[in-house]
Write an enzyme that holds these catalytic residues in place. Structure first.
Site, short mmCIF file in Angstrom:
data_model
loop_
_atom_site.label_atom_id
_atom_site.label_comp_id
_atom_site.label_asym_id
_atom_site.label_seq_id
_atom_site.Cartn_x
_atom_site.Cartn_y
_atom_site.Cartn_z
N ALA A 1 0.87 -1.18 0.00
CA ALA A 1 0.00 0.00 0.00
C ALA A 1 0.91 1.23 0.00
O ALA A 1 2.09 1.15 0.38
CB ALA A 1 -0.88 -0.02 1.24
N GLY B 1 0.52 -5.06 0.72
CA GLY B 1 -0.62 -5.16 -0.19
C GLY B 1 -0.29 -5.86 -1.50
O GLY B 1 -1.18 -6.40 -2.16
N GLU C 1 -0.58 -9.43 -0.66
CA GLU C 1 -2.02 -9.69 -0.47
C GLU C 1 -2.75 -9.70 -1.82
O GLU C 1 -3.70 -10.47 -2.00
CB GLU C 1 -2.61 -8.64 0.47
CG GLU C 1 -2.08 -8.81 1.89
CD GLU C 1 -2.37 -7.62 2.77
OE1 GLU C 1 -1.95 -6.49 2.42
OE2 GLU C 1 -3.04 -7.79 3.81
N GLU D 1 4.42 -5.17 7.32
CA GLU D 1 3.63 -4.15 8.02
C GLU D 1 4.09 -3.89 9.45
O GLU D 1 4.01 -2.75 9.94
CB GLU D 1 2.14 -4.54 8.02
CG GLU D 1 1.44 -4.39 6.68
CD GLU D 1 1.55 -5.60 5.77
OE1 GLU D 1 2.36 -6.51 6.08
OE2 GLU D 1 0.84 -5.65 4.76
#
Ligand code: COA
Length: 260
Positions: free
Chosen positions: A66, A111, A114, A134
């Site tokens: 992200a 992300g 993911e 993260e």
């Protein structure tokens, strides 16, 4: 459909989607997520596309996570909406009625990992790196990583990746079952297209029903999953493709599937 951060290229019935922010290692900002949402919503009813490939622009990254510039502004209220939006977009990908292949061509972090996890098939280049870093930022994965990684590999390995934030390389990802195959970097897209074209040549009703049955595995007890499988099997038996596939075998010819 024109996008700012996505490139789309149709190769017959295979759509290659490239996340295109190479100067930010293809980090997923809000705008890119919104574009992915529009694209995958439109693909659900697009009969001209049978298989989708997702990859990243440049030689270095699939998606490096992200966008940390946007993450930095979140609080406990906006953080919930942020995670829910990413989960919804990745849910669209996972539940698409056609297969999605992640061609992981470099860093797949946060992300990015993911995103790959929400695809149905993952392959990687030999320079790929996977990680859920993260914890280094004081957060946990929020786009499905804690759930999908622990289900796909095993909870001990997922815990190590998520709790240490360490990256694993392509060979480790292969040995964990996180990816199906590893290719020299310059052959990754060719490999993805080979798999995609093979799937695209099959009866698409059967492909879609198989995906539906496989996707539900983590949600249903075995007996309910078997009941769903027999319902979907019966639905296939009512299709023109089924008559064509079985007749073609018996007549010793190639089937000509119409997706009906
Ligand atoms: N969000 C926003 N920008 C990112 C980014 C992210 N997740 N990942 C990389 N970038 C940007 C960098 O800020 C840099 O931009 P700049 O040139 O304007 O400074 C550019 O992409 C190149 O990254 P850089 O860090 O210089 O490359 P590197 O080869 O030294 O390191 C990584 C590569 C992937 C190891 C490193 O970029 C990194 O750790 N990224 C963050 C990964 C992460 O924590 N993702 C999870 C987020 S939840």
């Amino acid at each position: 459909m024109a996008f700012k951060n996505l490139l789309t290229e149709k190769k017959e019935s295979v759509l290659v989607v490239t996340i295109n922010r190479p100067d930010k290692l293809n980090a997923l900002n809000d705008e890119t997520l919104t574009e992915l949402k529009s694209l995958f919503e439109s693909l659900q009813n697009d009969k001209s596309i049978n298989v989708v490939i997702i990859t990243g622009a440049g030689q270095k990254a699939f998606v490096a996570g992200a966008d940390i510039y946007e993450l930095n502004k979140l609080n406990n209220i906006s953080g919930k909406k942020f995670a829910e939006k990413g989960q919804a977009v990745f849910g669209l990908i996972e539940n698409l009625n056609k297969p999605v292949i992640a061609a992981v061509n470099g860093f797949a972090l946060g992300g990015g990992c993911e995103l790959a996890l929400s695809c149905h098939i993952r392959i990687a280049s030999d320079n790929a790196r996977f990680g859920q870093p993260e914890v280094n930022l004081g957060i946990i994965p929020g786009y499905g990583g804690t759930q999908r990684l622990a289900r796909l590999i095993n909870s001990g390995r997922a815990a190590e990746m998520i709790l240490t934030g360490d990256m694993i390389n392509a060979e480790e990802a292969l040995s964990y079952g996180l990816v199906n195959r590893v290719y020299p970097a310059e052959e990754l897209l060719k490999g993805a297209l080979e798999i995609a074209n093979k799937i695209a040549s099959k009866g698409q009703i059967a492909v879609s029903m198989a995906l539906k049955a496989i996707n539900i595995v983590n949600e249903l007890p075995l007996n309910d999953g078997l009941k769903l499988e027999s319902d979907l099997f019966a639905e296939c038996c009512g299709s023109e493709d089924f008559k064509e596939g079985t007749s073609a075998f018996l007549e010793k010819r190639k089937p000509d599937f119409k997706g009906r």
